[in-house]
Design a protein around this motif. Sequence first.
Motif, PDB file in Angstrom:
ATOM      1  N   LEU A 170       0.818  -1.203   0.000  1.00 32.74           N
ATOM      2  CA  LEU A 170       0.000   0.000   0.000  1.00 32.74           C
ATOM      3  C   LEU A 170       0.860   1.265   0.000  1.00 32.74           C
ATOM      4  O   LEU A 170       0.549   2.237  -0.674  1.00 32.74           O
ATOM      5  N   LEU A 171       1.966   1.254   0.737  1.00 27.01           N
ATOM      6  CA  LEU A 171       2.785   2.453   0.878  1.00 27.01           C
ATOM      7  C   LEU A 171       3.979   2.504  -0.079  1.00 27.01           C
ATOM      8  O   LEU A 171       4.752   3.454  -0.033  1.00 27.01           O
ATOM      9  N   LEU A 194      -0.254  13.093   4.504  1.00 25.29           N
ATOM     10  CA  LEU A 194      -1.606  12.535   4.517  1.00 25.29           C
ATOM     11  C   LEU A 194      -2.440  13.247   5.571  1.00 25.29           C
ATOM     12  O   LEU A 194      -2.094  13.240   6.751  1.00 25.29           O
ATOM     13  N   GLY A 195      -3.530  13.863   5.131  1.00 29.96           N
ATOM     14  CA  GLY A 195      -4.485  14.463   6.046  1.00 29.96           C
ATOM     15  C   GLY A 195      -3.901  15.463   7.018  1.00 29.96           C
ATOM     16  O   GLY A 195      -4.394  15.625   8.121  1.00 29.96           O
ATOM     17  N   ASN A 196      -2.835  16.143   6.660  1.00 34.71           N
ATOM     18  CA  ASN A 196      -2.213  17.129   7.527  1.00 34.71           C
ATOM     19  C   ASN A 196      -1.763  16.530   8.865  1.00 34.71           C
ATOM     20  O   ASN A 196      -1.645  17.243   9.855  1.00 34.71           O
ATOM     21  N   GLN A 197      -1.564  15.206   8.909  1.00 33.30           N
ATOM     22  CA  GLN A 197      -1.160  14.557  10.146  1.00 33.30           C
ATOM     23  C   GLN A 197       0.136  13.783  10.014  1.00 33.30           C
ATOM     24  O   GLN A 197       0.956  13.787  10.926  1.00 33.30           O
ATOM     25  N   ILE A 237       7.405   6.832   8.073  1.00 42.21           N
ATOM     26  CA  ILE A 237       6.199   7.592   8.394  1.00 42.21           C
ATOM     27  C   ILE A 237       6.479   8.353   9.680  1.00 42.21           C
ATOM     28  O   ILE A 237       6.901   7.770  10.683  1.00 42.21           O
ATOM     29  N   ALA A 238       6.234   9.666   9.633  1.00 44.91           N
ATOM     30  CA  ALA A 238       6.483  10.505  10.807  1.00 44.91           C
ATOM     31  C   ALA A 238       5.337  11.493  10.965  1.00 44.91           C
ATOM     32  O   ALA A 238       4.628  11.801  10.007  1.00 44.91           O
ATOM     33  N   LYS A 239       5.172  11.992  12.175  1.00 46.43           N
ATOM     34  CA  LYS A 239       4.166  13.015  12.445  1.00 46.43           C
ATOM     35  C   LYS A 239       4.542  14.281  11.684  1.00 46.43           C
ATOM     36  O   LYS A 239       5.705  14.669  11.644  1.00 46.43           O
TER      37      LYS A 239
END
Length: 179
Positions: A9-10, A17-20, A32-34
């Motif tokens: 998927l990634l 993604l989604g401002n998050q 993947i990080a905040k």
Amino acid sequence: MAIVKDNLLLQAVEGTLGNQFTIYRRNGQIIIAKKRGPSKKKPTQKQLEARYKMLVAAAYAKAIIQDPEIKAYYKSLAGPGQNAYNMAVKDAYRAPEIQNIRLEDMDVVVTAKDEFRVADVQVRVIDDAGVILERGSAMLGRNGVDWYYKAAVLPPGGRVIVVAVDLPGNERVEELLIT
């Protein structure tokens, strides 16, 4: 921060993604990080100086890796997860170190080191009145650390000023009083 392994998927996703979350690749790994936003505080003077120093280092790295020979030199020093650009930025960030200046007869011997390479060592001999009597480049010795300059005159009460320069042009200046 999370490192993603074997996720179909990634595999083709990068960005926010989604401002998050922010998804990006580094050295073939998916991370993947905040999502970080801009700071609301005014930067301190030290932060502004550090930003400027990094801006100059990045500009040097961008320009210097256009030269294939120097790019190959920096790449040869890179470790895992690093590249020639990273090494050039690191080199531009630090000035060389002059560890020792000593007089042996009429020779000025300078021990200069840099994490990467000292490109040049300049020597000036100044008398006690502040007049430059001579200046010139020192020659690198066989050990790769000591630089030798043959002085014509070393006046008592005068000074020897040494300038060590690395590849990015960072300078370190030291002086020795002649007794």
